[in-house]
Design an enzyme around this catalytic site. Structure first.
Site, mmCIF file in Angstrom:
data_model
loop_
_atom_site.group_PDB
_atom_site.id
_atom_site.type_symbol
_atom_site.label_atom_id
_atom_site.label_comp_id
_atom_site.label_asym_id
_atom_site.label_seq_id
_atom_site.Cartn_x
_atom_site.Cartn_y
_atom_site.Cartn_z
ATOM 1 N N TRP A 87 12.314 2.653 -10.848
ATOM 2 C CA TRP A 87 11.864 3.147 -12.116
ATOM 3 C C TRP A 87 12.479 3.478 -13.773
ATOM 4 O O TRP A 87 11.850 2.554 -14.545
ATOM 5 C CB TRP A 87 10.271 3.458 -12.418
ATOM 6 C CG TRP A 87 9.748 3.031 -11.310
ATOM 7 C CD1 TRP A 87 8.950 4.011 -10.406
ATOM 8 C CD2 TRP A 87 9.020 2.283 -10.950
ATOM 9 N NE1 TRP A 87 8.121 3.109 -9.420
ATOM 10 C CE2 TRP A 87 8.454 2.267 -9.929
ATOM 11 C CE3 TRP A 87 8.745 0.883 -12.125
ATOM 12 C CZ2 TRP A 87 7.390 0.724 -9.942
ATOM 13 C CZ3 TRP A 87 7.969 0.445 -11.696
ATOM 14 C CH2 TRP A 87 7.768 -0.555 -10.268
ATOM 15 N N CYS A 122 13.416 1.592 0.145
ATOM 16 C CA CYS A 122 11.271 1.436 1.277
ATOM 17 C C CYS A 122 11.433 -0.399 1.016
ATOM 18 O O CYS A 122 11.121 -0.993 0.222
ATOM 19 C CB CYS A 122 10.461 2.298 0.448
ATOM 20 S SG CYS A 122 9.080 1.772 0.977
ATOM 21 N N HIS A 155 3.945 -1.556 -13.056
ATOM 22 C CA HIS A 155 4.035 -0.396 -12.572
ATOM 23 C C HIS A 155 3.169 0.025 -12.093
ATOM 24 O O HIS A 155 2.289 1.320 -10.977
ATOM 25 C CB HIS A 155 4.658 0.879 -13.857
ATOM 26 C CG HIS A 155 5.134 2.254 -12.894
ATOM 27 N ND1 HIS A 155 5.721 1.900 -13.380
ATOM 28 C CD2 HIS A 155 4.585 2.634 -11.234
ATOM 29 C CE1 HIS A 155 6.206 3.813 -12.721
ATOM 30 N NE2 HIS A 155 5.775 3.907 -11.346
ATOM 31 N N THR A 169 2.782 4.158 1.313
ATOM 32 C CA THR A 169 4.434 4.120 1.979
ATOM 33 C C THR A 169 5.230 5.503 2.310
ATOM 34 O O THR A 169 5.642 5.904 2.931
ATOM 35 C CB THR A 169 5.649 3.791 1.253
ATOM 36 O OG1 THR A 169 6.029 3.424 0.363
ATOM 37 C CG2 THR A 169 5.184 1.298 1.537
ATOM 38 N N CYS A 192 8.235 -1.721 -0.460
ATOM 39 C CA CYS A 192 8.124 -1.460 -1.541
ATOM 40 C C CYS A 192 8.936 -2.342 -1.951
ATOM 41 O O CYS A 192 8.603 -3.135 -3.097
ATOM 42 C CB CYS A 192 8.385 -0.609 -1.888
ATOM 43 S SG CYS A 192 7.902 1.270 -1.428
ATOM 44 N N ARG A 247 0.935 -1.603 0.060
ATOM 45 C CA ARG A 247 -0.094 0.749 -0.482
ATOM 46 C C ARG A 247 0.793 0.779 -0.153
ATOM 47 O O ARG A 247 2.671 0.900 -0.050
ATOM 48 C CB ARG A 247 -0.907 -0.084 1.498
ATOM 49 C CG ARG A 247 -0.075 0.343 2.538
ATOM 50 C CD ARG A 247 -1.143 0.051 4.331
ATOM 51 N NE ARG A 247 0.169 -0.119 4.927
ATOM 52 C CZ ARG A 247 -1.059 -0.341 5.708
ATOM 53 N NH1 ARG A 247 -2.116 -0.163 5.955
ATOM 54 N NH2 ARG A 247 -0.309 0.502 7.105
ATOM 55 N N ARG A 267 -3.007 9.483 -11.462
ATOM 56 C CA ARG A 267 -1.519 8.357 -12.156
ATOM 57 C C ARG A 267 -2.549 7.140 -13.468
ATOM 58 O O ARG A 267 -1.845 6.694 -13.532
ATOM 59 C CB ARG A 267 -1.745 7.272 -11.160
ATOM 60 C CG ARG A 267 -0.868 8.132 -9.686
ATOM 61 C CD ARG A 267 0.128 7.302 -8.852
ATOM 62 N NE ARG A 267 0.579 8.514 -7.722
ATOM 63 C CZ ARG A 267 1.552 7.791 -6.726
ATOM 64 N NH1 ARG A 267 2.272 6.498 -7.312
ATOM 65 N NH2 ARG A 267 1.278 8.740 -6.123
ATOM 66 N N SER A 293 5.443 -2.371 -17.520
ATOM 67 C CA SER A 293 4.485 -1.217 -17.857
ATOM 68 C C SER A 293 2.990 -1.561 -16.504
ATOM 69 O O SER A 293 2.662 -1.482 -15.405
ATOM 70 C CB SER A 293 3.951 -0.443 -18.646
ATOM 71 O OG SER A 293 3.393 0.470 -18.492
HETATM 72 P P1 FAD Z 1 6.524 7.244 -10.506
HETATM 73 O O1 FAD Z 1 5.512 6.373 -9.907
HETATM 74 O O2 FAD Z 1 7.790 7.410 -9.509
HETATM 75 O O3 FAD Z 1 6.242 7.095 -11.860
HETATM 76 C C1 FAD Z 1 7.743 7.654 -12.395
HETATM 77 C C2 FAD Z 1 7.144 7.834 -14.126
HETATM 78 O O4 FAD Z 1 7.350 6.765 -14.669
HETATM 79 C C3 FAD Z 1 5.785 8.852 -14.832
HETATM 80 O O5 FAD Z 1 6.336 10.122 -14.105
HETATM 81 C C4 FAD Z 1 5.771 8.200 -15.699
HETATM 82 O O6 FAD Z 1 6.494 9.054 -16.734
HETATM 83 C C5 FAD Z 1 6.147 6.731 -15.543
HETATM 84 N N1 FAD Z 1 4.908 5.968 -16.046
HETATM 85 C C6 FAD Z 1 4.575 6.002 -14.333
HETATM 86 N N2 FAD Z 1 3.074 4.493 -14.685
HETATM 87 C C7 FAD Z 1 3.645 4.325 -15.419
HETATM 88 C C8 FAD Z 1 2.989 3.085 -16.452
HETATM 89 N N3 FAD Z 1 2.142 2.971 -15.285
HETATM 90 N N4 FAD Z 1 3.857 2.209 -17.477
HETATM 91 C C9 FAD Z 1 4.350 3.732 -17.843
HETATM 92 N N5 FAD Z 1 5.421 4.888 -17.245
HETATM 93 C C10 FAD Z 1 5.068 4.744 -16.217
HETATM 94 N N6 FAD Z 1 5.168 3.702 -3.005
HETATM 95 C C11 FAD Z 1 4.580 3.237 -1.953
HETATM 96 O O7 FAD Z 1 3.408 4.403 -2.099
HETATM 97 N N7 FAD Z 1 4.037 1.961 -1.850
HETATM 98 C C12 FAD Z 1 4.682 0.588 -2.617
HETATM 99 O O8 FAD Z 1 4.594 -0.205 -2.470
HETATM 100 C C13 FAD Z 1 5.972 1.264 -4.105
HETATM 101 N N8 FAD Z 1 5.964 0.222 -3.727
HETATM 102 C C14 FAD Z 1 6.945 0.441 -5.612
HETATM 103 C C15 FAD Z 1 7.970 -1.003 -5.436
HETATM 104 C C16 FAD Z 1 9.413 -0.452 -6.900
HETATM 105 C C17 FAD Z 1 9.698 -1.421 -7.617
HETATM 106 C C18 FAD Z 1 9.536 1.027 -6.342
HETATM 107 C C19 FAD Z 1 10.324 1.309 -8.116
HETATM 108 C C20 FAD Z 1 8.280 2.009 -6.136
HETATM 109 C C21 FAD Z 1 7.586 1.378 -5.339
HETATM 110 N N9 FAD Z 1 6.980 3.125 -5.133
HETATM 111 C C22 FAD Z 1 5.957 2.493 -4.008
HETATM 112 C C23 FAD Z 1 7.151 3.986 -5.419
HETATM 113 C C24 FAD Z 1 5.588 4.548 -6.445
HETATM 114 O O9 FAD Z 1 6.279 3.394 -7.094
HETATM 115 C C25 FAD Z 1 6.054 5.711 -7.059
HETATM 116 O O10 FAD Z 1 7.023 6.088 -7.334
HETATM 117 C C26 FAD Z 1 5.988 7.203 -6.073
HETATM 118 O O11 FAD Z 1 4.751 7.096 -5.761
HETATM 119 C C27 FAD Z 1 6.043 8.736 -6.741
HETATM 120 O O12 FAD Z 1 5.257 8.879 -7.953
HETATM 121 P P2 FAD Z 1 4.885 8.945 -9.343
HETATM 122 O O13 FAD Z 1 3.282 9.574 -9.235
HETATM 123 O O14 FAD Z 1 6.330 10.932 -9.503
HETATM 124 O O15 FAD Z 1 5.155 8.233 -10.324
#
Ligand code: FAD
Length: 440
Positions: free
Chosen positions: A174, A369, A243, A163, A372, A161, A272, A240
């Site tokens: 990513w 984290c 993600h 974090t 995560c 969830r 998102r 993707s």
């Molecule tokens: P992010 O989700 O960081 O995305 C970065 C960029 O990637 C976006 O700006 C976009 O350009 C691109 N993007 C986004 N989604 C997609 C997609 N589906 N397909 C293609 N491109 C895409 N956070 C938590 O709160 N709980 C968790 O359990 C958690 N688990 C994680 C696990 C991993 C392996 C990683 C690397 C991160 C995790 N995080 C978690 C962090 C979370 O995924 C985001 O990085 C954070 O919430 C910031 O989100 P953001 O809106 O900046 O974009």
């Protein structure tokens, strides 16, 4: 006849969103039962703290929030006796020796690997001691061996969830994951075999340009080039989709820092996911892949021994897993793996694909984290297991199929469980956007 075209969204292919949602209405309760109520699928052993990120050092991006912490199992009496260290040492003698790489190389091609199992001991009852990969693995294995510095975690008590982990650290992981999608010309195909250093400060723009990525006008997502092959497109969609599933869980169980409450965050979903139909499509694509893998395992699971030390529970677990595989097989023809890796001009593409996926799994050690990292590791292991089943298993043969570790099976079923939960949450979010009502 009806394979999912990796270039189309699920709705364009023969299988529509609603087909998969109907299938999920069946699978969801079974997956929930297996993942929440059986010891076999609730406990996962992994090396969560002792593997350094093999790509860069950046201690500043560690997440210090309480929500990032993982509750590991300190007291061994909380896990089924058979998996406790003391019991493991008793297994000495009856323990399976998994064939090492050298033995695998020596083996004549047509002879199955021999596991020297003791009497009445099956593969899921023994813990693997070595960290050696089967050459057909798509993932760096999580070792369950007593010698490994692993920890047991209850997946039920450490839900995936929100974090609060975000910022440059998360972004860097990513970016590096998507970078693995840049398949190179034949001559330099194995470039990503070995972990290689990445510049922590390398700007995103440079990464895109260097690896030929481009932005598409209506989306921020990173798209591979137009002339990519089917396999490359599939690789991108898997990453993707994973993600997108993680984002769905963040939005579904979101912590409102103002009120101090856990909420379903519709705005988070809109920003998102809803704005990016391709992300949702990729998530459904992954659901199609994983249900196909579980269906394909049906025969293998018939002779699989579920070993938690409680014969009644093990019997129940097996019945539930077989029922799950039957349900998965009864759904629409979701994914046809036989069309991939067929073109003789791309014979080494499969190795490349596998090695790149292994690199994605190594990248999980760079996630700052703990919680995560736990779910990132589990889900990459789950996709790795699914790819192994799809591309290395023949459902008509038993002896020659590669070994499926307990950790792989647990990861596969839990990853499908996560996707199933995502599909359910997305349907509820979608309805809420129309009705304004998110009561569940
Ligand atoms: P992010 O989700 O960081 O995305 C970065 C960029 O990637 C976006 O700006 C976009 O350009 C691109 N993007 C986004 N989604 C997609 C997609 N589906 N397909 C293609 N491109 C895409 N956070 C938590 O709160 N709980 C968790 O359990 C958690 N688990 C994680 C696990 C991993 C392996 C990683 C690397 C991160 C995790 N995080 C978690 C962090 C979370 O995924 C985001 O990085 C954070 O919430 C910031 O989100 P953001 O809106 O900046 O974009």
């Amino acid at each position: 006849q009806c394979a999912i075209d990796p270039n189309s969204i699920v709705t364009d292919a023969c299988t529509s969103y609603s087909d998969l949602e109907r299938l999920n209405a069946n699978l969801y309760p079974s997956l929930d039962d297996l993942t929440q109520h059986t010891d076999f699928f609730a406990y996962y052993r992994l090396n969560l703290y002792n593997k350094a990120c093999p790509f860069w050092t950046d201690e500043n991006s560690m997440c210090g929030n309480r929500a990032c912490a993982v509750e590991t199992i300190e007291d061994e009496s909380d896990i089924p006796p058979i998996w406790r260290a003391a019991e493991l040492s008793k297994l000495e003698g009856a323990r399976a020796k998994h064939p090492g790489i050298a033995q695998q190389r020596e083996r004549p091609k047509n002879r199955p690997l021999q596991y020297q199992l003791g009497e009445n001991v099956d593969e899921s009852c023994v813990l693997e001691e070595d960290d050696e990969c089967d050459q057909r693995d798509y993932c760096v294995p999580e070792d369950e061996g007593a010698a490994a510095k692993g920890d047991y975690v209850s997946l039920v008590n450490n839900t995936e969830r929100y974090t609060g982990y975000s910022g440059l650290g998360a972004r860097q992981v990513w970016d590096a994951i998507y970078k693995e999608n840049c398949f190179t010309p034949k001559s330099s195909r194995h470039a990503s075999l070995k972990p290689k250093p990445l510049q922590a400060a390398q700007s995103l723009k440079n990464i895109f340009q260097e690896y030929g990525r481009q932005h598409v006008d209506n989306s921020d997502d990173l798209y591979p080039l137009d002339d990519e092959c089917l396999e490359q497109r599939a690789f991108y969609r898997i990453v993707s989709g994973m993600h997108a599933s993680i984002s769905t869980h963040i939005c579904w169980e979101f912590f409102n820092q103002t009120t101090g409450e856990w909420v379903h965050n519709l705005e988070c979903y809109r920003e998102r996911l809803h704005k990016y139909p391709e992300r949702i499509s990729n998530l459904y694509f992954n659901y199609a892949i994983l249900t196909r893998a579980v269906a394909k395992l049906r025969k293998h699971l018939e002779s699989y021994t579920f070993c938690s030390g409680d014969p009644d529970q093990d019997f129940q677990t097996k019945q539930k897993v077989l029922a799950l595989a039957d349900q998965a097989a009864s759904g629409p023809h979701t994914f046809d793996e036989s069309i991939m890796f067929q073109d003789p001009s791309v014979m080494d593409l499969k190795d490349d694909f596998r090695n790149r996926f292994r690199n994605v799994s190594r990248l999980m050690d760079c996630v700052g984290c703990d919680k995560c990292r736990l779910w990132g590791k589990l889900q990459t292991a789950g996709y790795g297991a699914a790819l192994k089943v799809l591309f290395e298993y023949d459902e008509n043969k038993n002896g020659e199929n590669p070994h499926l570790r307990r950790t792989e099976l647990v990861a596969l079923v839990n990853t499908l469980g996560r996707l199933s939960h995502s599909l359910d949450a997305i349907q509820k979010f979608r309805t809420a956007l129309k009705t304004g009502d998110l009561s569940v």
